[in-house]
Design an enzyme around this catalytic site. Structure first.
Site, PDB file in Angstrom:
ATOM      1  NE  ARG A  99     -38.611  86.752  87.191  1.00  0.00           N
ATOM      2  CZ  ARG A  99     -39.626  86.242  86.366  1.00  0.00           C
ATOM      3  NH1 ARG A  99     -40.101  87.536  85.856  1.00  0.00           N
ATOM      4  NH2 ARG A  99     -39.741  85.128  85.843  1.00  0.00           N
ATOM      5  CG  HIS A 100     -34.317  84.466  87.410  1.00  0.00           C
ATOM      6  ND1 HIS A 100     -34.933  84.101  86.278  1.00  0.00           N
ATOM      7  CD2 HIS A 100     -35.344  83.874  88.583  1.00  0.00           C
ATOM      8  CE1 HIS A 100     -36.256  83.853  86.499  1.00  0.00           C
ATOM      9  NE2 HIS A 100     -36.513  83.680  87.571  1.00  0.00           N
ATOM     10  N   GLY A 101     -32.240  86.624  85.557  1.00  0.00           N
ATOM     11  CA  GLY A 101     -32.357  86.995  84.147  1.00  0.00           C
ATOM     12  C   GLY A 101     -33.449  85.990  83.253  1.00  0.00           C
ATOM     13  CB  ALA A 408     -33.250  91.415  84.367  1.00  0.00           C
TER      14      ALA A 408
END
Length: 484
Positions: A99-101, A408
């Site tokens: 997952r994106h930060g 994240a």
């Protein structure tokens, strides 16, 4: 007209088509802070954030699931007990779904926060004098701009760079020189930037081919939900699909939080609703995740309030991305099958003594990418569904989105080739890590599985879950939630 009818049904009784939801379990009221305590606000703020940070759901810092990173962001943490990996095993392939930060709020969230803040600013000075919490919030600087709209925050870049360095330290053989890194991402800016930050974290010393690895956009895998017509029509755009969420917003637990927040802000309770209270709680979470500060917004909430608001967030995740409807998880089978196709290819290449063409595959998506996939695999499933009327019974639930998909979040599959084994089946083994912790496989309750056993356990999904068929809209115009 159909949509209006659905909304009418929702507003009346909030019954979710079930009389049970109307009879929501009462819960003891959280003790309100005595007015004298408001004088100790600065002192209480530090305590507030510490007590609330475990309940921010999908807006949780990654450090909530790995607290050792607060001391040292490159620490690999306590040694994983019982990994049971034979000494003669070498990793062949690593597949990481990230997952994106940490990100900024979306434009919609920023707009609602601005509206709430403006409401506090409009209060007469005399009224504010008797309302310290409201006065503190009126003095708070509204620094978010709508142009930030869900973009990656500087902390989000650090999340990814540090994660890359920890994974390289955990699997040095795979991240060694001349290993090919395949980097893919959702088309969203925060994901592309997260992918670039992950690559930067590996540094030039790792010689992963060229200095700049191209980030390939792959929405068909990272945003499979957008391409699933059945999910979009019957869940995403169908108001009645979220009836449990809406019923909880109107229920007794949320009512108590609403009244308490209205009282703290010296506002009439009619001027607030569940969405605005949620925005205030989100402001508390964002300030901690983005700036590592305790926001004055946090002072509005006790730990009990935070548990209620976490449940509201989890209800939405459950019904929109988790076990609520089959299509939520079935739509992810395209990604699940792709993972196994690459594992299959690595096994075949190894058997033929060929170099592994894709030893490192890193893909950056969203909480909405990981949550359905984990549900498809059967993880974090409670015996009883999450509903508006069982908040108390779900206090110890497995399905807590902040523990599963914080910023994240990462799900990692590692394929090993093992020598000195008794049977040929044991030659290829797999481990799974969620947020850098070993996961126990359902079929064995062990943290290591032969690849053959894992494929056998998920045989039905691998062979019989066809994305096009699963996602095709029913021929008849069905609006009943039962069809999901």
């Amino acid at each position: 007209r159909r949509r209006e009818g659905e909304r009418r049904r929702l507003r009346s009784a909030s019954s979710c088509g079930s009389p049970a939801v109307a009879a929501m379990a009462p819960r003891r009221a959280a003790a309100a802070l005595p007015s004298a305590a408001l004088l100790l606000l600065p002192l209480l703020l530090a305590v507030a954030s510490a007590g609330l940070s475990g309940y921010f759901g999908t807006k949780s810092r990654y450090e909530e699931v790995n607290p050792h990173l607060l001391r040292d962001p490159l620490s690999l943490g306590p040694a994983a007990a019982g990994s049971q990996l034979p000494a003669a095993c070498a990793p062949l392939q690593l597949r990481a779904l990230l997952r994106h930060g940490t990100r900024y709020p979306t434009a919609g969230q920023i707009r609602r926060l601005g509206e709430l803040h403006a409401r506090l600013l409009r209060r007469p000075a005399a009224a504010a004098a008797g309302c310290p919490a409201a006065a503190d919030l009126a003095a708070w600087q509204m620094w978010y701009e709508e142009s930030l709209d869900g973009r990656l925050a500087p902390q989000g870049r650090r999340d990814m760079e540090h994660l890359a360095r920890r994974l390289a330290a955990r699997f040095p053989a795979l991240f060694a020189a001349r290993r090919r890194l395949v980097l893919a991402s959702s088309s969203k800016h925060r994901c592309l930037q997260s992918g670039a930050a992950f690559r930067r974290g590996l540094g030039p010393s790792l010689s992963l081919g060229s200095d700049e690895v191209e980030v390939e956009v792959n929405d068909s895998l990272m945003r499979f939900f957008d391409h699933c017509a059945k999910f979009v029509a019957l869940v995403e755009e169908n108001d009645t699909a979220m009836c449990q969420v809406n019923a909880f917003k109107e229920g007794p637990e949320m009512r108590k939080v609403l009244e308490k927040v209205a009282s703290a802000l010296c506002l009439p309770v009619e001027e607030l609703n569940a969405d605005l209270v949620q925005v205030a709680f989100l402001a508390c979470s964002y300030e901690l995740a983005i700036k590592n500060v305790t926001s004055p917004w946090c002072s509005l909430f006790s730990e009990e309030d935070a548990k209620v608001l976490e449940y509201l967030n989890d209800l939405k995740q459950y019904w929109k991305r988790g076990y609520g409807y089959d299509i939520n998880s079935r739509s992810s089978c395209i990604l699940f099958q792709d993972i196994f196709q690459h594992l299959d290819k690595a096994v075949e290449e190894s058997k033929s003594s060929k170099p592994i063409s894709s030893p490192l595959i890193v893909q950056v998506g969203h909480a909405e990418t990981l949550q359905p996939l984990l549900a498809l695999m059967g993880f974090f499933k409670d015996d009883e569904p999450l509903k508006a009327n069982n908040y108390v019974r779900q206090m110890h639930r497995k399905f807590r989105s902040g523990r599963i998909v914080p910023y994240a979040a990462n799900l990692v599959f590692v394929l090993y080739h093992c020598d000195q084994v008794k049977t040929s089946k044991e030659e290829y083994q797999v481990q799974m890590l969620l947020n850098e912790k070993m996961m126990f496989f359902h079929h064995s309750n062990e943290t290591i599985s032969t690849y053959a056993d894992l494929k056998d356990y998920y045989k039905d999904i691998l062979e019989n879950c066809h994305f096009k068929e699963e996602c095709a809209l029913p021929k008849v115009n069905i609006t009943a939630v039962d069809e999901l």
